[in-house]
Design a protein around this motif. Structure first.
Motif, PDB file in Angstrom:
ATOM      1  N   UNK A 120       0.847  -1.187   0.000  1.00  0.00           N
ATOM      2  CA  UNK A 120       0.000   0.000   0.000  1.00  0.00           C
ATOM      3  C   UNK A 120       0.884   1.238   0.000  1.00  0.00           C
ATOM      4  N   UNK A 121       0.810   2.013  -1.102  1.00  0.00           N
ATOM      5  CA  UNK A 121       1.657   3.179  -1.161  1.00  0.00           C
ATOM      6  C   UNK A 121       1.487   3.967  -2.434  1.00  0.00           C
ATOM      7  N   UNK A 122       2.348   4.999  -2.590  1.00  0.00           N
ATOM      8  CA  UNK A 122       2.288   5.887  -3.743  1.00  0.00           C
ATOM      9  C   UNK A 122       3.675   6.036  -4.339  1.00  0.00           C
ATOM     10  N   UNK A 123       3.756   5.962  -5.671  1.00  0.00           N
ATOM     11  CA  UNK A 123       5.018   6.122  -6.387  1.00  0.00           C
ATOM     12  C   UNK A 123       4.870   7.270  -7.371  1.00  0.00           C
ATOM     13  N   UNK A 124       5.799   8.226  -7.315  1.00  0.00           N
ATOM     14  CA  UNK A 124       5.871   9.279  -8.343  1.00  0.00           C
ATOM     15  C   UNK A 124       7.330   9.368  -8.765  1.00  0.00           C
ATOM     16  N   UNK A 125       7.603   9.076 -10.033  1.00  0.00           N
ATOM     17  CA  UNK A 125       8.958   9.096 -10.551  1.00  0.00           C
ATOM     18  C   UNK A 125       9.065  10.096 -11.689  1.00  0.00           C
ATOM     19  N   UNK A 126      10.232  10.745 -11.783  1.00  0.00           N
ATOM     20  CA  UNK A 126      10.487  11.671 -12.866  1.00  0.00           C
ATOM     21  C   UNK A 126      11.834  11.389 -13.489  1.00  0.00           C
TER      22      UNK A 126
END
Length: 873
Positions: free
Chosen positions: A794-800
Motif C-alpha cells: 500500500x503506497x504511492x510512487x511518483x517518478x520523474x
C-alpha cells in the motif's frame, strides 16, 4: 384513469384497430431505405414516398404500420429530455386518395379514447390557424370542448415537403398531465404539462416555386403516433426511458455499473438513458445490414456505438459490456422483429469489435489531449476540443475538467460552433425527406415522366432536355463554364446504384458540348452532373447523349467480375458466404462479404485461379426480367438487406453465377480479360473485404508493381527473387538489436530503482517514493514504478526523469488504499508536469505525463511530495 398497457400491447392494438377499418397492416420497412436519396428511414411515411408523389399506384387504398425510425439530428438531447430518441417506432395510418380529414380525425379520436382509454379531458387538440374545417370537425362532429382546441401557426401545424411540393395543414393531439389546471390559456408548448402523441397530416395542396398553393387531385392522409410517448402516457412513468420498451436495457447497464437507477445522480441517469436509447438503435441498424464505417449510415452506427461505450465508462462500467446490454435489447425486440434474434451473433460480434477498436482510440485521444495541453498557453481551442469529442469520444466536460487541472480554459463557444456545423451536416443528410430532387421533385412528378433508361442496349441516343438545375434550383438555360445538373427524357447513361458508379461521357447539340462526370438517380429521375465545355444549353433542347465506352467497358468487366468472385467464394470457401456490400468503379472493384476469418494465401490463389478459368471458358451472359418468385425458384442470389420489387432483373452466367442485379455487365466472361486480387482484409467483425482489378486495370497494376521491384533491386543490389530474403534478414537483425536495447534499459532502470525502496517515506499507514530516475525513458519509468509499488504494497510512487535534453517524463502509480483516500494519479501527475511546462493524465491508480523544461524537475518532484503528503496526511 388511462389503461396501463405494455409497449407490445400498444403496438398491436393500434395495428388491429386500423386493420379492422380496412387498412392493410404492413411490416416495418428496413432502416436502410429503398430510396437512394435518403440515408436512413426517418419517418413512418417514407416507404410510401413514391405513392404520395404520384409516381407509383398503391396496391391498396389504406395502410397501417409500426415503422422503425432513426434520427440523429438532435442527438445531444437524447437522455437529457423526457422524449428525444435516436431510435423510435412510429405507429401510422395512411390513406392514398381514399378517406380524408373528417374520417382521419374520427379514427384518431376513436383509437385514442376508445382503444387506449385516454379520457377526453386529458386531450388537447391543435389545428392550423387557418384550418376552419378541421376545427369544426373536432368541435361539431367529435364534440371536443372548444377551449381545448388551439389554433397554431404554420411552424407547428402546417406540414411541408420542402420549399415546393405536397403539403398541407396538420392537427396534433396532446396529452394533458394536469387537466386540473383548467382550460384557460392552454399552451401546448408547455412541456411540463403537455406531450404531443399523435399527428394527423392532411396532405391536400401542392406548393409551387412562387409559394402558390394548388389543391391536389388526390388528397392523402399521413399520420404518426409515437409508440414510446404513448407508452409513457399509458404506463404512468415520468419519461419515455422508464417505459418497458427501454427501461430493461437501462437496468442491465446500471447493474453492470454497480449503481441503482433510482438513486443515481442526474449525470449518471443521463448516461444510462443514452445507453438505453442508443443500444436499441445500433441493434436494429446492424440487424438491417449496416456495418460501422467512416461514411454514410455506417458512420451513424459507429458514432452511436462510441457514445454507448463512452457513457458506459462515465458511469464506471469496466471491461467490454455492449454485447450484454444488446442481449437485453434483442430480447425486447425479438417478438416483433424476429430478424433481430436471427442476427444476434452478428450484432454482438460487430459491437464487440467496434467497442475494442474504440477503447484503443480513446487511449490515442488521451495522448492527443496531452499534446494539445502541452502546446496551449491559456485556452484550448474549440476546434481541438471538438476533434477530441467527435473523433476520440471525449465529452466537452471531460476536456474542461482536465484543462482546469492544468490551469487552462476551453473555448466552449468555439466548440459549440463546430458542433453546430455538424448539426447542419446532419440536417442536410435528412433533407431528402422533403420529397424533392433538390427542391424540384414535386414539379418533376407532375410535369414530366421519369427517365427512360436505354443503357442496357445502347451506348448513345437522341434525347430532350427536360430540366436544368444549378445549385439545386431550376434554370432555363446555362452557358459555357457552368456546372449543371441535367435531366433528360431518355438516356444511355447508367446512374450510380448497386455499388456501380455512374457513367461518364458527353452531351452534344450543334456547337454545344457538355462533359458528364457522374450520373445519380433519385426517384426514377436520372440526374446527369457535368459542366458546359462549349456553347450553351436550354430546357427543351435536343441533344445526343454518348457514354464514354472505354470507361463503360471497364465498369462492365469489374461488375461481372464481382459476380464471379462471389460464386468462387461460395464454391471454394463457404456456401453460406453472402455479399455485404460492393464498389464497382472504372479502375477497380471491392467486394465485402460475411465471413468470420481471413482467407489463407492458398484460398485466395484458388479463388483467383477459378475466376480466371471461368473467364477463359467464355461463358455467355443470359440477362432477363422475371417475377421475383421465379428468380428465387431458379436459385438466383440476392443481397441480404436489399429490397426488391415484384419484378427483378436476373444476370445469369449459366453454370457459374446467377444474381439479382440491375447493373451493367459483359455479354461474355471472356470480355473481362483477366482478374487479379490485390488484397483481402477485415473491415468489421464478421465482415471481410476483397479488393481486385480486372481487364486493362490488371496491366496497370502490374506495371506499378514491376517499377517498385526494379527500384528495390537497384537499392539492395539484388535480383528480384532475392529481395524477400534480404529484407527478412534485415528485419531479424533490427529486432534483435531492439530487444537488446530494451533489455539494457530495463536492467538499468531496475538497478537504479532498487535503491529507492530504502528511501521510501512513511505517511501514516502508507509508504511513498517520490524520486528522479536519471536517464530513464517512459517505458523504463513505467516498469520501475510497477516494480516499486509491488514491493511497497500500500503506497504511492511518483517518478520523474529527463531522458533527453529539454524533455521530462513523469509516472505516478497509486495503490487501492491511496486512491481510496481521494488521491488520483492523473490529477497529481498532471499538476506536477505543469511545473515543467507540460501536462498529462490518466487513471486514478496509474498515470503518465510529460514536460519541456527539465531544469524544474526537482521543483516538480517536490510539489509531488507535497501533494502526496497532503492527500495521505
Amino acid at each position: 384513469m388511462t389503461t396501463s398497457l405494455s409497449g407490445q400491447q400498444i403496438r398491436q392494438k393500434f395495428l388491429d384497430f386500423f386493420a379492422s377499418k380496412d387498412h392493410k397492416a404492413l411490416p416495418s420497412a428496413s432502416l436502410v431505405p429503398a430510396d437512394p436519396t435518403v440515408l436512413l428511414t426517418i419517418a413512418g411515411m417514407l416507404p410510401f414516398k413514391p405513392i404520395f408523389l404520384g409516381q407509383q399506384k398503391p396496391d391498396f387504398p389504406r395502410a397501417t404500420t409500426s415503422q422503425k425510425c432513426i434520427r440523429t439530428n438532435d442527438i445531444e438531447n437524447v437522455g437529457r429530455t423526457a422524449r428525444h430518441h435516436t431510435f423510435f417506432e412510429m405507429l401510422g395510418n395512411f390513406s392514398f386518395g381514399d378517406y380524408f380529414k373528417s374520417q382521419a380525425i374520427a379514427y384518431g379520436w376513436e383509437v385514442s379514447t376508445k382503444v387506449f382509454g385516454i379520457k377526453p379531458e386529458n386531450i388537447v387538440v391543435s389545428v392550423f390557424e387557418e384550418d376552419d374545417e378541421a376545427l369544426a370537425i373536432w368541435r361539431d362532429e367529435v364534440g371536443v370542448n372548444p377551449k381545448r382546441i388551439v389554433r397554431m401557426g404554420a411552424k407547428d401545424n402546417f406540414w411541408v415537403s420542402g420549399p415546393t411540393g405536397p403539403c398541407g395543414p396538420c392537427s396534433e393531439l396532446y396529452y394533458d398531465f394536469k387537466p386540473e389546471l383548467g382550460d384557460d390559456d392552454i399552451d401546448p408548448d408547455d412541456d411540463s404539462r403537455f406531450i404531443e402523441f399523435y399527428n394527423l397530416v392532411f396532405m391536400q395542396y401542392n406548393r409551387d416555386a412562387a409559394g402558390k398553393l394548388t389543391p391536389l387531385a388526390k388528397q392523402n392522409i399521413d399520420t404518426g403516433m409515437g409508440l414510446e410517448r404513448m407508452a409513457q402516457i399509458l404506463q404512468g412513468v415520468p419519461n419515455n426511458y422508464e417505459t418497458d420498451l427501454i427501461f430493461p436495457i437501462i437496468e442491465t447497464a446500471a447493474k453492470l455499473a454497480g449503481i441503482k437507477y433510482k438513486k443515481a445522480n442526474e449525470s449518471a441517469k443521463t448516461s444510462l438513458k443514452v445507453i438505453g436509447d442508443h443500444v436499441r438503435a445500433v441493434t436494429h441498424l446492424i440487424s438491417d445490414g449496416v456495418v460501422p464505417s467512416n461514411e454514410g449510415r455506417g458512420y451513424v452506427l459507429r458514432r452511436l456505438i462510441r457514445r454507448v461505450v463512452r457513457h458506459g465508462r462515465l458511469i464506471g462500467i469496466e471491461g467490454l459490456f455492449t454485447t450484454k446490454v444488446a442481449e437485453t435489447a434483442i430480447k425486447l425486440s425479438e417478438s416483433q422483429y424476429p430478424d433481430v434474434r436471427k442476427q444476434a451473433d452478428l450484432i454482438k460480434a460487430e459491437l464487440q469489435a467496434e467497442e475494442e477498436r474504440f477503447l484503443k482510440t480513446i487511449e490515442r485521444g488521451e495522448k492527443l489531449l496531452e499534446e494539445v495541453i502541452a502546446k496551449t498557453k491559456k485556452q484550448i481551442s474549440g476546434v481541438d476540443a471538438f476533434e477530441l469529442y467527435d473523433t476520440y469520444g471525449f465529452p466537452l466536460e471531460l476536456t474542461q475538467e482536465i484543462a482546469e487541472e492544468k490551469g487552462l480554459k476551453v473555448d466552449a463557444e468555439g466548440f459549440e460552433a463546430e458542433m453546430e456545423k455538424q448539426r447542419d451536416r446532419a440536417r442536410s443528410a435528412h433533407k431528402s425527406i422533403d420529397l424533392t430532387v433538390q427542391g424540384s421533385l414535386d414539379k418533376l412528378a407532375s410535369d414530366i415522366e421519369v427517365t427512360d433508361f436505354l443503357g442496357y442496349t445502347k451506348a448513345n441516343s437522341k434525347a430532350t432536355v427536360e430540366l436544368l438545375l444549378q445549385a439545386g434550383e431550376p434554370v432555363d438555360s446555362v452557358v459555357a463554364g457552368s456546372d449543371v445538373q441535367i435531366i433528360l427524357d431518355k438516356t444511355p447513361f447508367y446512374a450510380e446504384s448497386g455499388g456501380q458508379i455512374g457513367d461518364q461521357g458527353y452531351l452534344s447539340s450543334g456547337d454545344t458540348v457538355v462533359r458528364i462526370e457522374d450520373v445519380q438517380k433519385e426517384s426514377g429521375f436520372f440526374i446527369h452532373i457535368g459542366r458546359i465545355e462549349r456553347g450553351s444549353l436550354k430546357k427543351g433542347d435536343a441533344v445526343t447523349a454518348q457514354i464514354d465506352l472505354a470507361c463503360r467497358r471497364r465498369a462492365q468487366a469489374n461488375h461481372s467480375a464481382t459476380h464471379l468472385l462471389q460464386a468462387a467464394l461460395k464454391k471454394l470457401v463457404d456456401e453460406k458466404i453472402g455479399q455485404a456490400g460492393s464498389l464497382v468503379s472504372f479502375d477497380r472493384l471491392r467486394f465485402d462479404y460475411n465471413y468470420n476469418k481471413g482467407l489463407t494465401p492458398e484460398q485466395l490463389q484458388a479463388v483467383e485461379a477459378q475466376i480466371n478459368t471461368w473467364i477463359s471458358e467464355a461463358h455467355g451472359a443470359d440477362i432477363a426480367e422475371m417475377a421475383i418468385a421465379d428468380a428465387k425458384a431458379k436459385g438466383a442470389t440476392a443481397m441480404f438487406g436489399e429490397k426488391y420489387g415484384d419484378s427483378v432483373r436476373v444476370v445469369d452466367f449459366p453454370g457459374v453465377s446467377m444474381e439479382l442485379c440491375g447493373g451493367i455487365h459483359v455479354s461474355n466472361t471472356a470480355e473481362i480479360g483477366v482478374f487479379k486480387i490485390i488484397s483481402e482484409t477485415g473491415v468489421a467483425a464478421g465482415i471481410r473485404r476483397i479488393e481486385a482489378v480486372a481487364g486493362p486495370a490488371v496491366l496497370e497494376y502490374l506495371n506499378v508493381r514491376e517499377a517498385v521491384v526494379k527500384d528495390l533491386s537497384d537499392r539492395f543490389k539484388a535480383k528480384p527473387e532475392e529481395i524477400v530474403d534480404r529484407v527478412t534478414a534485415m528485419q531479424a537483425e533490427l529486432k534483435d538489436t531492439q530487444k537488446q536495447m530494451a533489455a539494457m534499459k530495463a536492467e538499468l532502470a531496475a538497478a537504479k530503482s532498487g535503491d529507492l525502496v530504502n528511501q521510501a517515506i512513511e505517511i501514516g499507514d502508507f509508504k511513498a517514493i517520490i524520486a528522479e530516475l536519471p536517464g530513464a525513458d517512459a517505458d523504463s519509468l513505467k516498469s520501475a514504478a510497477e516494480t516499486l509499488l509491488q514491493k511497497l504494497g500500500e503506497g504511492a510512487i511518483v517518478l520523474g526523469a529527463s531522458p533527453a535534453e529539454g524533455k521530462v517524463n513523469f509516472i505516478a502509480a497509486f495503490s487501492k488504499g491511496v486512491v481510496g483516500k481521494g488521491l488520483q494519479a492523473g490529477k497529481v501527475v498532471g499538476s506536477v508536469a505543469k511545473i515543467c511546462g507540460g501536462g498529462g493524465g490518466g487513471r486514478p491508480n496509474f498515470a503518465q505525463a510529460g514536460g519541456r523544461d527539465a531544469s524544474k524537475l526537482a521543483e516538480a518532484l517536490a510539489e509531488a511530495e507535497k501533494l502526496v503528503k497532503g492527500g495521505l496526511g
